[in-house]
Design a protein around this motif. Structure first.
Motif, PDB file in Angstrom:
ATOM      1  N   PRO A   1      79.612  85.259  -0.503  1.00 46.38           N
ATOM      2  CA  PRO A   1      79.330  84.064  -1.324  1.00 46.38           C
ATOM      3  C   PRO A   1      78.972  82.822  -0.520  1.00 46.38           C
ATOM      4  O   PRO A   1      78.213  81.975  -0.985  1.00 46.38           O
ATOM      5  CB  PRO A   1      80.641  83.833  -2.090  1.00 46.38           C
ATOM      6  CG  PRO A   1      81.512  85.003  -1.829  1.00 46.38           C
ATOM      7  CD  PRO A   1      81.002  85.679  -0.602  1.00 46.38           C
ATOM      8  N   ARG A   2      79.523  82.691   0.709  1.00 47.32           N
ATOM      9  CA  ARG A   2      79.317  81.489   1.517  1.00 47.32           C
ATOM     10  C   ARG A   2      78.793  81.920   2.887  1.00 47.32           C
ATOM     11  O   ARG A   2      79.579  82.167   3.802  1.00 47.32           O
ATOM     12  CB  ARG A   2      80.619  80.701   1.668  1.00 47.32           C
ATOM     13  CG  ARG A   2      81.239  80.260   0.362  1.00 47.32           C
ATOM     14  CD  ARG A   2      82.547  79.518   0.593  1.00 47.32           C
ATOM     15  NE  ARG A   2      82.361  78.308   1.401  1.00 47.32           N
ATOM     16  CZ  ARG A   2      83.374  77.573   1.887  1.00 47.32           C
ATOM     17  NH1 ARG A   2      84.625  77.946   1.674  1.00 47.32           N
ATOM     18  NH2 ARG A   2      83.119  76.487   2.591  1.00 47.32           N
ATOM     19  N   VAL A   3      77.487  82.014   3.008  1.00 51.02           N
ATOM     20  CA  VAL A   3      76.914  82.592   4.224  1.00 51.02           C
ATOM     21  C   VAL A   3      75.629  81.883   4.616  1.00 51.02           C
ATOM     22  O   VAL A   3      74.868  81.426   3.764  1.00 51.02           O
ATOM     23  CB  VAL A   3      76.646  84.109   4.024  1.00 51.02           C
ATOM     24  CG1 VAL A   3      75.644  84.350   2.908  1.00 51.02           C
ATOM     25  CG2 VAL A   3      76.196  84.779   5.315  1.00 51.02           C
ATOM     26  N   SER A   4      75.428  81.750   5.916  1.00 51.55           N
ATOM     27  CA  SER A   4      74.142  81.331   6.473  1.00 51.55           C
ATOM     28  C   SER A   4      73.777  82.335   7.563  1.00 51.55           C
ATOM     29  O   SER A   4      74.639  83.032   8.093  1.00 51.55           O
ATOM     30  CB  SER A   4      74.207  79.907   7.040  1.00 51.55           C
ATOM     31  OG  SER A   4      75.247  79.785   7.993  1.00 51.55           O
ATOM     32  N   ARG A   5      72.493  82.396   7.886  1.00 47.24           N
ATOM     33  CA  ARG A   5      72.028  83.439   8.801  1.00 47.24           C
ATOM     34  C   ARG A   5      70.960  82.877   9.725  1.00 47.24           C
ATOM     35  O   ARG A   5      70.037  82.191   9.266  1.00 47.24           O
ATOM     36  CB  ARG A   5      71.486  84.619   8.000  1.00 47.24           C
ATOM     37  CG  ARG A   5      70.995  85.812   8.805  1.00 47.24           C
ATOM     38  CD  ARG A   5      70.706  86.950   7.844  1.00 47.24           C
ATOM     39  NE  ARG A   5      70.070  88.109   8.464  1.00 47.24           N
ATOM     40  CZ  ARG A   5      69.742  89.209   7.804  1.00 47.24           C
ATOM     41  NH1 ARG A   5      69.981  89.294   6.490  1.00 47.24           N
ATOM     42  NH2 ARG A   5      69.184  90.227   8.423  1.00 47.24           N
ATOM     43  N   THR A   6      71.081  83.160  11.015  1.00 49.12           N
ATOM     44  CA  THR A   6      70.129  82.678  12.009  1.00 49.12           C
ATOM     45  C   THR A   6      69.655  83.842  12.871  1.00 49.12           C
ATOM     46  O   THR A   6      70.471  84.618  13.383  1.00 49.12           O
ATOM     47  CB  THR A   6      70.768  81.606  12.913  1.00 49.12           C
ATOM     48  OG1 THR A   6      71.107  80.467  12.124  1.00 49.12           O
ATOM     49  CG2 THR A   6      69.802  81.190  14.007  1.00 49.12           C
ATOM     50  N   LEU A   7      68.360  83.950  13.021  1.00 54.72           N
ATOM     51  CA  LEU A   7      67.742  84.946  13.888  1.00 54.72           C
ATOM     52  C   LEU A   7      67.189  84.218  15.108  1.00 54.72           C
ATOM     53  O   LEU A   7      66.365  83.309  14.966  1.00 54.72           O
ATOM     54  CB  LEU A   7      66.628  85.670  13.139  1.00 54.72           C
ATOM     55  CG  LEU A   7      66.023  86.909  13.804  1.00 54.72           C
ATOM     56  CD1 LEU A   7      67.055  88.029  13.873  1.00 54.72           C
ATOM     57  CD2 LEU A   7      64.793  87.374  13.035  1.00 54.72           C
ATOM     58  N   LEU A   8      67.648  84.592  16.300  1.00 50.72           N
ATOM     59  CA  LEU A   8      67.237  83.916  17.527  1.00 50.72           C
ATOM     60  C   LEU A   8      66.141  84.716  18.220  1.00 50.72           C
ATOM     61  O   LEU A   8      66.368  85.839  18.681  1.00 50.72           O
ATOM     62  CB  LEU A   8      68.430  83.740  18.459  1.00 50.72           C
ATOM     63  CG  LEU A   8      69.525  82.782  17.974  1.00 50.72           C
ATOM     64  CD1 LEU A   8      70.664  82.719  18.990  1.00 50.72           C
ATOM     65  CD2 LEU A   8      68.966  81.387  17.724  1.00 50.72           C
ATOM     66  N   ASP A   9      64.946  84.130  18.285  1.00 56.27           N
ATOM     67  CA  ASP A   9      63.832  84.779  18.973  1.00 56.27           C
ATOM     68  C   ASP A   9      64.116  84.877  20.471  1.00 56.27           C
ATOM     69  O   ASP A   9      64.813  84.039  21.046  1.00 56.27           O
ATOM     70  CB  ASP A   9      62.547  83.989  18.751  1.00 56.27           C
ATOM     71  CG  ASP A   9      62.082  84.036  17.303  1.00 56.27           C
ATOM     72  OD1 ASP A   9      62.389  85.038  16.625  1.00 56.27           O
ATOM     73  OD2 ASP A   9      61.426  83.067  16.859  1.00 56.27           O
ATOM     74  N   GLY A  10      63.555  85.889  21.097  1.00 52.02           N
ATOM     75  CA  GLY A  10      63.696  86.037  22.536  1.00 52.02           C
ATOM     76  C   GLY A  10      65.072  86.462  22.986  1.00 52.02           C
ATOM     77  O   GLY A  10      65.434  86.277  24.158  1.00 52.02           O
TER      78      GLY A  10
END
Length: 289
Positions: free
Chosen positions: A250-259
């Motif tokens: 319910p309480r989520v954020s998501r980050t994809l780190l290039d390289g």
């Protein structure tokens, strides 16, 4: 970082731990299973924003070589770490298998967890949904080293030096920069504490039994702890394996780190520090200078 400390688990097993930094408490869970804490550089990136606690899981690294091994036992040991340091609530940061361990602790004890950073995990679906892609990517990254890796892996009896060589080869596939990969894998294997293969097999079987179950999905849907998912874009574990976890929380954020591959704080330290540091500053009740 701080001095070594001994945490005593409920059954008397001795666990290695240490702490350093300044700010709200963040307890790290290393990957494996069966390995040791290699998150010292990660902790250093956050040291001016949090008090970071690290520990070796039961039977691993500098902790006592003693079972039993299971996810539930690891959750109880993590709670022993919390009690040892006198923490009422804590943020958790887990890497790889440690991300699954941290998630399970949060599901079991949400009142004790202020936030969760889920780094390079593999989601909550059954593992066979992504393992074939992982193995293809692993072999592709190994390239010319795949024959040596297979030969070492197939041996029934291996010296400790051969086990270390096999691990270094396999871990080299976890980095996006192929020119630096072997050197970085060597660094992650130094110092070398040995692999607890019994722990690895038993805990992985435990994880396999629960992954992809309706019960795990339902528990994640009820979790009100804020979660940050961080994944390297070039991790050989496919990013899409995390979709079901993101959709369930319910309480989520998501980050994809290039390289970055499986250890994004190694290859993208400034970006990792920024995204994780900002999340902790936003979600924790107080933070460092």
């Amino acid at each position: 970082m701080g001095a070594d400390e001994v945490v005593t688990a409920e059954d008397g097993t001795r666990l290695w731990a240490t702490r350093g930094g300044e700010g709200a408490p963040v307890v790290c869970c290393h990957g494996g299973p069966g390995l040791w804490d290699f998150l010292g550089d990660l902790a250093g990136l956050l040291a001016d924003r949090a008090t970071v606690y690290r520990w070796d899981q039961r039977g691993c690294g500098r902790s006592q070589r003693r079972g039993p091994y299971s996810v539930a036992r690891s959750v109880a040991d993590l709670d022993a770490v919390r009690r040892h340091f006198g923490l009422e609530r804590m943020a958790l940061l887990g890497h790889s298998y440690g991300a699954q361990l941290a998630l399970q602790y949060a599901l079991d004890h949400p009142e004790r967890v202020s936030a969760l950073v889920y780094v390079s995990g593999s989601g909550i679906d059954a593992r066979d949904t992504w393992r074939s892609a992982y193995h293809r990517n692993l072999r592709a990254n190994l390239g010319a080293d795949v024959d040596r890796w297979e030969a070492l892996g197939d041996r029934e009896q291996r010296t400790e030096a051969e086990i270390r060589e096999w691990c270094v080869l396999q871990w080299s596939a976890d980095y996006a920069d192929r020119e630096k990969a072997r050197e970085q894998a060597e660094e992650s294997a130094t110092p070398w504490f040995g692999v607890n293969f019994a722990c690895n097999a038993t805990v992985n079987a435990d994880v396999n039994r629960t992954s992809g179950t309706p019960e795990l999905l339902a528990a994640c849907q009820e979790l009100e702890v804020p979660v940050l998912i961080v994944h390297g874009a070039e991790d050989i574990r496919p990013d899409w394996a995390l979709d079901s976890l993101e959709q369930a929380l319910p309480r989520v954020s998501r980050t994809l780190l290039d390289g970055a591959g499986h250890l994004p704080w190694v290859e993208r330290p400034h970006a990792f520090r920024a995204v994780v540091g900002d999340f902790l500053a936003r979600e924790l009740p107080f933070h460092g200078r």
